[in-house]
Design an enzyme around this catalytic site. Structure first.
Site, short mmCIF file in Angstrom:
data_model
loop_
_atom_site.label_atom_id
_atom_site.label_comp_id
_atom_site.label_asym_id
_atom_site.label_seq_id
_atom_site.Cartn_x
_atom_site.Cartn_y
_atom_site.Cartn_z
NE ARG A 107 -5.65 15.43 -2.07
CZ ARG A 107 -5.46 14.35 -3.08
NH1 ARG A 107 -5.66 13.58 -2.65
NH2 ARG A 107 -5.27 14.20 -4.21
N GLY A 148 -1.51 8.78 10.21
CA GLY A 148 -2.01 7.50 9.46
C GLY A 148 -0.82 6.49 8.66
CG HIS A 149 1.33 8.48 5.22
ND1 HIS A 149 0.79 9.34 5.53
CD2 HIS A 149 0.37 7.57 4.36
CE1 HIS A 149 0.42 10.10 4.33
NE2 HIS A 149 0.51 9.31 3.80
#
Ligand code: PAF
Length: 275
Positions: free
Chosen positions: A187, A34-35
């Site tokens: 997370r 995602g990053h």
């Protein structure tokens, strides 16, 4: 070659040497695909890219996961190298808050910062906007890239950038999902097998909401059927987080705990229109 800097003074030198338009991607590290999507977008909108890696204590409440939040700087750096990031700024807490946090000057969100995440995590957006504002001053970017996964954060940052006349273009990137539909998050590594199975009710609820004339009711029904999920909120708002429209485009936002892990997700929906 990615330059890693920890000190503000070294960042200033590295920043001064960057050619052309500069984009910053603020992160708390534990980088995942995602990053990387944010970094790829940053490279499209700018000539040079700075990634910041800082687990910001100001946005964690005492009962939250500040101490256990994954810290993986070596792996983060390798991923940034592979993506052609120019500079990684990874300060420690003392570098960012040298005078401590007592009496610190902070940036407060307007009333939209009090709803949803702001209601569940009082002080969260003050913590986020304060550190993002500092990172903007330190990196002096032309553009800053944020994920839609943290939809309210994106809206708050966008509003701050405008209200405080930063001149910085805030660029949004769609949420990256794992193959089973779960939104990518640092997370997710906390989730046990059972937690993860329960967590999948969130993307299922979103899919149901996207397919129903009453997105809120459809999502609630799916979430209520999953006993392993402790739902914090499920809400439909306008795209800029105002009241939901009677008909037309809107956004569904969900926060829930699977085991001890708090997850958030959101997606566009259409109110009053079965698809
Ligand atoms: O989204 C995050 O990772 C954080 O909230 C941010 C924007 C890096 C500020 O600490």
């Amino acid at each position: 070659m990615t330059v890693l800097v920890h000190a503000k003074a070294d960042l200033a030198k590295a920043r001064a040497a960057l050619p052309g338009r500069v984009a910053v991607v603020p992160t708390m590290g534990a980088l995942h695909a995602g990053h990387l999507a944010l970094v790829k977008r940053a490279k499209e909108v700018a000539d040079s890219v700075i990634v910041t890696v800082f687990v910001n204590p100001l946005q964690f409440r005492p009962n939250e996961d500040l101490d256990t939040y994954p810290r993986t700087l070596d792996a983060d750096l390798a991923m940034c190298e592979a993506e052609g990031v120019d500079v990684v700024f990874a300060p420690n807490v003392n570098e960012m808050y040298p005078d401590g946090r007592e009496g610190l000057t902070t940036v407060h969100a307007g009333p939209d910062g009090e709803i949803l995440e702001g209601a569940s995590r009082p002080g969260f957006f003050t913590g986020v906007l304060t550190v993002v504002s500092k990172l903007f001053h330190l990196t002096r970017p032309d553009a800053a890239v944020f994920g839609e996964k943290d939809f309210q954060q994106l809206a708050m940052v966008r509003r701050m950038a405008r209200d405080l006349d930063t001149g910085i273009e805030v660029v949004a990137v769609a949420t990256d999902r794992e193959p089973d539909g779960l939104a990518r998050s640092s997370r997710n590594v906390y989730l046990s097998g059972a937690d993860r199975a329960a967590a999948l009710a969130i993307p299922r609820a979103i899919a149901a909401a996207q397919d129903a004339p009453d997105p809120l009711a459809a999502a609630r029904a799916v979430l209520a059927a999953e006993p392993g999920l402790d739902v914090d909120y499920v809400a439909v708002r306008s795209a800029d987080l105002g009241e939901a429209p009677d008909r037309g485009p809107a956004r569904i936002l969900i926060a829930a705990k699977a085991g001890t892990t708090r997850l958030i997700d959101n997606a566009p929906v259409t109110v009053g229109d079965a698809r």
